[in-house]
Design a protein around this motif. Structure first.
Motif, PDB file in Angstrom:
ATOM      1  N   GLY A   1       0.260  15.798  46.989  1.00 35.26           N
ATOM      2  CA  GLY A   1      -0.996  16.536  46.815  1.00 35.26           C
ATOM      3  C   GLY A   1      -1.140  17.257  45.495  1.00 35.26           C
ATOM      4  O   GLY A   1      -0.685  16.772  44.453  1.00 35.26           O
TER       5      GLY A   1
ATOM      6  N   THR B   1      -7.588  12.016  39.630  1.00 33.93           N
ATOM      7  CA  THR B   1      -7.547  13.316  40.302  1.00 33.93           C
ATOM      8  C   THR B   1      -8.101  14.387  39.360  1.00 33.93           C
ATOM      9  O   THR B   1      -8.902  15.248  39.756  1.00 33.93           O
ATOM     10  CB  THR B   1      -6.088  13.636  40.724  1.00 33.93           C
ATOM     11  OG1 THR B   1      -5.656  12.605  41.619  1.00 33.93           O
ATOM     12  CG2 THR B   1      -5.967  14.986  41.379  1.00 33.93           C
TER      13      THR B   1
ATOM     14  N   GLU C   1       6.461  15.953  34.804  1.00 34.03           N
ATOM     15  CA  GLU C   1       6.412  16.070  33.346  1.00 34.03           C
ATOM     16  C   GLU C   1       6.527  17.529  32.894  1.00 34.03           C
ATOM     17  O   GLU C   1       7.147  17.821  31.874  1.00 34.03           O
ATOM     18  CB  GLU C   1       5.198  15.344  32.738  1.00 34.03           C
ATOM     19  CG  GLU C   1       3.847  15.822  33.160  1.00 34.03           C
ATOM     20  CD  GLU C   1       2.798  14.700  33.277  1.00 34.03           C
ATOM     21  OE1 GLU C   1       3.162  13.529  33.414  1.00 34.03           O
ATOM     22  OE2 GLU C   1       1.594  15.021  33.235  1.00 34.03           O
TER      23      GLU C   1
HETATM   24  N1  LIG Z   1      -0.435   7.907  48.380  1.00 35.05           N
HETATM   25  C1  LIG Z   1      -1.488   8.612  47.931  1.00 35.05           C
HETATM   26  N2  LIG Z   1      -2.547   8.820  48.717  1.00 35.05           N
HETATM   27  C2  LIG Z   1      -3.617   9.518  48.278  1.00 35.05           C
HETATM   28  N3  LIG Z   1      -3.693  10.090  47.046  1.00 35.05           N
HETATM   29  C3  LIG Z   1      -2.658   9.936  46.212  1.00 35.05           C
HETATM   30  C4  LIG Z   1      -1.492   9.192  46.598  1.00 35.05           C
HETATM   31  N4  LIG Z   1      -0.640   9.204  45.568  1.00 35.05           N
HETATM   32  C5  LIG Z   1      -1.220   9.923  44.586  1.00 35.05           C
HETATM   33  N5  LIG Z   1      -2.435  10.376  44.959  1.00 35.05           N
HETATM   34  C6  LIG Z   1      -3.366  11.174  44.135  1.00 35.05           C
HETATM   35  O1  LIG Z   1      -2.852  11.206  42.823  1.00 35.05           O
HETATM   36  C7  LIG Z   1      -2.386  12.519  42.466  1.00 35.05           C
HETATM   37  C8  LIG Z   1      -0.954  12.444  42.016  1.00 35.05           C
HETATM   38  O2  LIG Z   1      -0.842  12.102  40.776  1.00 35.05           O
HETATM   39  P1  LIG Z   1       0.640  12.070  40.157  1.00 35.05           P
HETATM   40  O3  LIG Z   1       1.395  13.298  40.535  1.00 35.05           O
HETATM   41  O4  LIG Z   1       1.232  10.747  40.453  1.00 35.05           O
HETATM   42  O5  LIG Z   1       0.157  12.246  38.683  1.00 35.05           O
HETATM   43  P2  LIG Z   1       0.560  11.492  37.422  1.00 35.05           P
HETATM   44  O6  LIG Z   1       2.035  11.310  37.412  1.00 35.05           O
HETATM   45  O7  LIG Z   1      -0.085  12.197  36.304  1.00 35.05           O
HETATM   46  O8  LIG Z   1      -0.171  10.093  37.661  1.00 35.05           O
HETATM   47  P3  LIG Z   1      -0.637   9.032  36.569  1.00 35.05           P
HETATM   48  O9  LIG Z   1       0.461   8.011  36.593  1.00 35.05           O
HETATM   49  O10 LIG Z   1      -1.926   8.525  37.097  1.00 35.05           O
HETATM   50  O11 LIG Z   1      -0.781   9.733  35.273  1.00 35.05           O
HETATM   51  C9  LIG Z   1      -2.383  13.345  43.727  1.00 35.05           C
HETATM   52  O12 LIG Z   1      -2.687  14.690  43.410  1.00 35.05           O
HETATM   53  C10 LIG Z   1      -3.424  12.640  44.585  1.00 35.05           C
HETATM   54  O13 LIG Z   1      -4.700  13.141  44.283  1.00 35.05           O
END
Ligand SMILES: Nc1ncnc2c1ncn2[C@@H]1O[C@H](COP(=O)(O)OP(=O)(O)OP(=O)(O)O)[C@@H](O)[C@H]1O
Ligand SMILES: [Mg+2]
Length: 401
Positions: free
Chosen positions: A270, A320, A216
């Protein structure tokens, strides 16, 4: 009536998720939404979604006293949202805004077995949420103010985020540390075409902690690079094309725009963290200012995910964030906070929904005491980064300098 002693206010987007259980049938989900057809489905799972629900309820489950501030209508769906939130703890719903005559936001999640999910989303009252909806009373007593998902809230992204800036300015003036999460807007919507760089330049001077996902924030800062990265990656994960020098540059830009702490979520690769070296900014950090500045100033770290059995990633990013903010509120150093963030993210993905996997804080600490293997990240570390086995983080050679 707004009740209770709290540490955190989580404000922003909320909706009611309706998830019909769709039984498997030949042809997968191709028959769904065809004009003139009726498809028999199972019961519907109802839950609350959005940043306020996901990050707010995750903080609550971790044991952090939290107040939720989001806007709903005085309709049936609004009452369902209040019911679901209040059933966790009646005090959680006391800061919610019920707007007479408005429509509560909802999402119908069409998720047939073995087919990609699709969402029908009505933004409803999230679109009219405005600065005046957050009162001093709602902020009272809190140390931290977190806001989530302005791209799904029209008044928040219009006029280069003028209303959002007013909200953060007010929280800052009351001495709270401020924190912001984003979401990627639909590229073909008005929000997708909004001048996001101008909004960030306008709002980030009032934000202490910024925790967007990599995708994003690249979309918002450099649309051209985002589009070419996605097309180069094709069917592979975009993270196979990302290295720490790109993360360094993105974080530098965000710090220059005004924030003190940048955490970039990297999906199953991560979490990356960079913090400002500027002591003046740390002095203005508000009620969550670290007792020992040395722990937080001028950090550059990157940590892989913990390895778990994945049941679903709904709300993984939001949880997270909850882990990171909870650690900060508990006075932990940057490195420990980064690890708590991905630990809480890992608890989230072990369950299919957004928050039921999140345990009490003591269980997070307990699991961290055991050997907990990591996932190999796709994001590449460039020259100057070293792995620290003891703490489980990569450190840049600029960390702590
Ligand atoms: N396969 C996985 N195993 C362990 N932790 C994961 C995994 N996938 C995602 N995470 C956790 O989720 C975080 C990633 O979030 P992502 O980058 O998908 O954020 P986002 O797009 O904001 O997600 P959301 O859809 O919840 O808003 C990582 O930093 C980790 O902490
Ligand atoms: Mg997110």
């Amino acid at each position: 009536m707004i009740s209770g002693v709290i540490d955190v206010v989580v404000a922003g987007h909320i909706c009611l998720d309706m998830i019909p259980i769709i039984p498997p049938r030949p042809g997968g989900g191709a028959h769904l939404l065809l004009p003139g057809t009726l498809t028999e489905v199972g019961r519907a799972v109802l839950s609350t979604g959005g940043a306020v629900s996901n990050t707010g309820l995750a903080l609550h489950r971790l044991g952090i006293p939290t107040r939720l501030v989001a806007k709903i209508g005085d309709d049936l769906f609004g009452r369902a949202i209040l019911d679901l939130v209040g059933s966790r703890d009646p005090s959680l719903a006391s800061g919610m805004i019920v707007a007479p005559g408005e429509t509560s936001s909802y999402t119908v999640v069409v998720s047939p077995p073995n087919t990609d999910r699709l969402f029908l989303h009505c933004p409803g009252a999230n679109n009219t949420f405005q600065a005046a909806d957050i009162s001093d009373d709602q902020l009272r007593g809190a140390r931290l103010f977190h806001f989530g998902y302005p791209p799904l809230m029209r008044r928040m992204w219009e006029r280069d985020g003028a209303e959002l800036r007013t909200i953060f300015d007010r929280a800052r003036k009351r001495g709270l540390t401020t924190s912001l999460d984003m979401v990627k807007p639909d590229p073909d919507s008005d929000a997708g075409r909004a001048p996001w760089r101008a909004l960030l330049a306008n709002v980030l001077p009032f934000v202490d902690i910024f925790l967007p996902s990599f995708e994003e924030i690249l979309f918002m800062l450099d649309r051209h690079r985002f589009d070419s990265l996605v097309s180069e990656a094709g069917s592979q994960s975009v993270f196979s094309r990302v290295d720490t020098s790109l993360l360094h540059d993105l974080a530098a830009e965000l710090i220059d725009m005004g924030v003190s702490v940048v955490a970039l979520k990297l999906g199953d690769s991560g979490l990356y963290l960079r913090t400002t070296e500027d002591e003046d900014k740390w002095r203005r950090f508000g009620a969550c200012r670290p007792g020992n500045l040395h722990d937080w100033r001028s950090r550059e770290l990157f940590t892989p995910c913990f390895r778990v059995e994945v049941a679903g990633t709904t709300g993984a990013g939001d949880c997270t964030i909850a882990g990171f903010l909870a650690a900060l509120l508990k006075g932990m150093p940057a490195r420990a906070s980064l690890i708590r963030a991905v630990a809480v993210g890992a608890f989230n993905v072990e369950q299919p929904d957004a928050t039921s996997g999140i345990p009490d804080w003591s269980l997070v600490e307990e699991r961290l005491q055991q050997r907990w293997p990591r996932l190999e990240p796709l994001v590449r570390t460039t020259a100057g980064w070293t792995w620290d086995e003891d703490s489980g983080v990569w450190r840049s050679d600029k960390d702590g300098i």
